[in-house]
Design an enzyme around this catalytic site. Structure first.
Site, PDB file in Angstrom:
ATOM      1  N   ARG A   1       0.862  -1.181   0.000  1.00 14.38           N
ATOM      2  CA  ARG A   1       0.000   0.000   0.000  1.00 14.38           C
ATOM      3  C   ARG A   1       0.894   1.224   0.000  1.00 14.38           C
ATOM      4  O   ARG A   1       1.217   1.777   1.055  1.00 14.38           O
ATOM      5  CB  ARG A   1      -0.879   0.010   1.241  1.00 14.38           C
TER       6      ARG A   1
ATOM      7  N   ASP B   1       2.293   5.009  -0.312  1.00 17.98           N
ATOM      8  CA  ASP B   1       1.772   6.287   0.195  1.00 17.98           C
ATOM      9  C   ASP B   1       1.338   7.218  -0.932  1.00 17.98           C
ATOM     10  O   ASP B   1       1.763   7.067  -2.079  1.00 17.98           O
ATOM     11  CB  ASP B   1       2.876   7.027   0.967  1.00 17.98           C
TER      12      ASP B   1
ATOM     13  N   TYR C   1      12.493  -1.197  -2.576  1.00 12.25           N
ATOM     14  CA  TYR C   1      12.137   0.217  -2.722  1.00 12.25           C
ATOM     15  C   TYR C   1      13.375   1.026  -3.100  1.00 12.25           C
ATOM     16  O   TYR C   1      14.509   0.655  -2.741  1.00 12.25           O
ATOM     17  CB  TYR C   1      11.598   0.787  -1.405  1.00 12.25           C
TER      18      TYR C   1
ATOM     19  N   ARG D   1      10.957   5.958   4.530  1.00 11.04           N
ATOM     20  CA  ARG D   1      11.026   7.416   4.644  1.00 11.04           C
ATOM     21  C   ARG D   1      11.735   7.855   5.927  1.00 11.04           C
ATOM     22  O   ARG D   1      12.449   8.859   5.934  1.00 11.04           O
ATOM     23  CB  ARG D   1       9.626   8.016   4.539  1.00 11.04           C
TER      24      ARG D   1
END
Lengths: 260, 260
Positions: free
Chosen positions: A50, A52, A110, A197
């Site tokens: 999911r 952002d 990522y 992040r």
């Protein structure tokens, strides 16, 4: 009932994230609509991650179950003909009935991209987070090494309360620079919400000399969220790839071969 | 009166081209507005190249003349603070009063990017033109060699009537591939309107086996527009760089150094 898995790419700029939210433009909602148009059935479309609001993907994976008899190799083109311009179906395969885009995933990769320059770039503005001050890339590379392995990443989670278990295993983490671009590529069996992040925010503080590289090791031991760096914005983030067991995929494709 | 030159980057997707047009969003109009806000004077902003609607730039150059005393090194940040997100001022220098972004340019470099894959890409959609069928890159590379040198490019001009002289000198032209990306980088003393797009259209037809590489040589000799390939769309096009004589720039910067 067939299970179809699809690799999805999107420019997240104009989406309120992956997951369906009432009254908002989301990737999942667009995919559900497209699958319905193509298969003439309204079915759930499940994603591996999911992502952002604002985050991008070159290798998100989704699955859906359908009775529709469309040949699997035609699925990407059929979806693309009804998807908006900022989402593309890149590849599809026939998966076995136990396949689940999220729960079957062995690892996710990522990438977080920084534009390390005092002047902003119009073309990178959507895809990279700007840091004006020069970064000490070597210090950041030193810090990144502590991430690899099985650790409790509670210090890097947005909402620790959501998780029974905040231990994740990072298989690889590399920080590379081709200035003005600096990027982190990180692969793990799973990520806590906000984890990449918060890691990147901490790395930036290390790169700016505000923290020592060893701070990462301490954060992995302490697990206190307030101690980690700031959360960098989502637009520098991209879900690059989701990996599944080779065996699962091969078996799925063999089955599909028999079925057609 | 000072003359300030600025290197400009833009994502051309949401612009009706560079040049001011009544009632349309253009790069030049946005730059004029930004220069006015920063210098408190309404002055013309002249660009090196009038790029087409949808075309991008990483190295467009503009100049304006002003009495404003802002230090030249602060010009990019000042402009960026009032420019929209899809335009960025990257670098500015103090030029001498004879400098003209367009007429002083010694050469311009364009890049045209192709996404050579049957399935579209959401992230490249704004910046590359998709060709579904596989391209014969070697044949295209062979064709590209004919472009280098001083030739009459009338066959590749959108409107031949506009020009007294359609002879241009191509200093270098390279076609490269890192599939699925294929791109042309071409440097010339000047380009006719539509020239890169007609060249690329012709190269694509060569890459698809519809024409022989020698067709480029014949077009340069015949000069008949109808004989060249189709015009590829502008969104694959990017103005990469504008070159000026080293001597001019150095002299300008020395002058600026004395002036400050």
């Amino acid at each position: 009932m067939r299970t179809i898995a699809v690799v999805i790419e999107y420019d997240g700029t104009d989406f309120a994230g992956f997951q369906v939210q009432r009254g908002k433009r989301t990737v999942q909602a667009e995919l559900c609509r497209a699958v319905q148009k193509v298969t003439k059935q309204s079915v759930p479309v499940i994603g591996a991650s999911r992502t952002d609001a604002g985050a991008h993907a070159t290798g998100q994976v989704v699955h859906f179950r359908t009775l529709c008899r469309i040949p699997v190799e035609r699925v990407p083109a059929a979806l693309n003909s009804v998807l908006p311009r900022d989402i593309a179906a890149r590849y599809a395969w026939e998966a076995d009935e136990t396949f689940h885009a999220r729960y079957s995933a062995r690892s996710r990769v990522y990438r977080y991209t920084i534009w390390n320059h005092p002047v902003r770039s119009a073309l990178m503005e959507r895809y990279a987070y700007r840091v004006s001050q020069p970064l000490d890339v070597e210090a950041m590379q030193q810090a990144v090494r502590y991430l690899v392995g099985k650790h409790d990443f509670a210090a890097f989670a947005s909402e620790v309360g959501r998780y029974r278990n905040t231990v994740r295993e990072v298989y690889s983490a590399q920080l590379q620079a081709r200035l003005p671009l600096v990027w982190l590529r990180i692969e793990a069996n799973g990520f806590l919400q906000g984890m990449v992040r918060a890691i990147m925010g901490t790395l930036i503080e290390i790169g700016l000399g505000k923290r020592a590289p060893e701070t990462v090791e301490q954060l992995l031991q302490s697990g206190v969220r307030g101690d980690a760096g700031f959360n960098v914005p989502a637009h520098g983030l991209c879900l690059v790839r989701v990996n599944y067991d080779e065996s699962t995929i091969l078996r799925s494709e063999q089955q599909a071969g028999k079925g057609l």
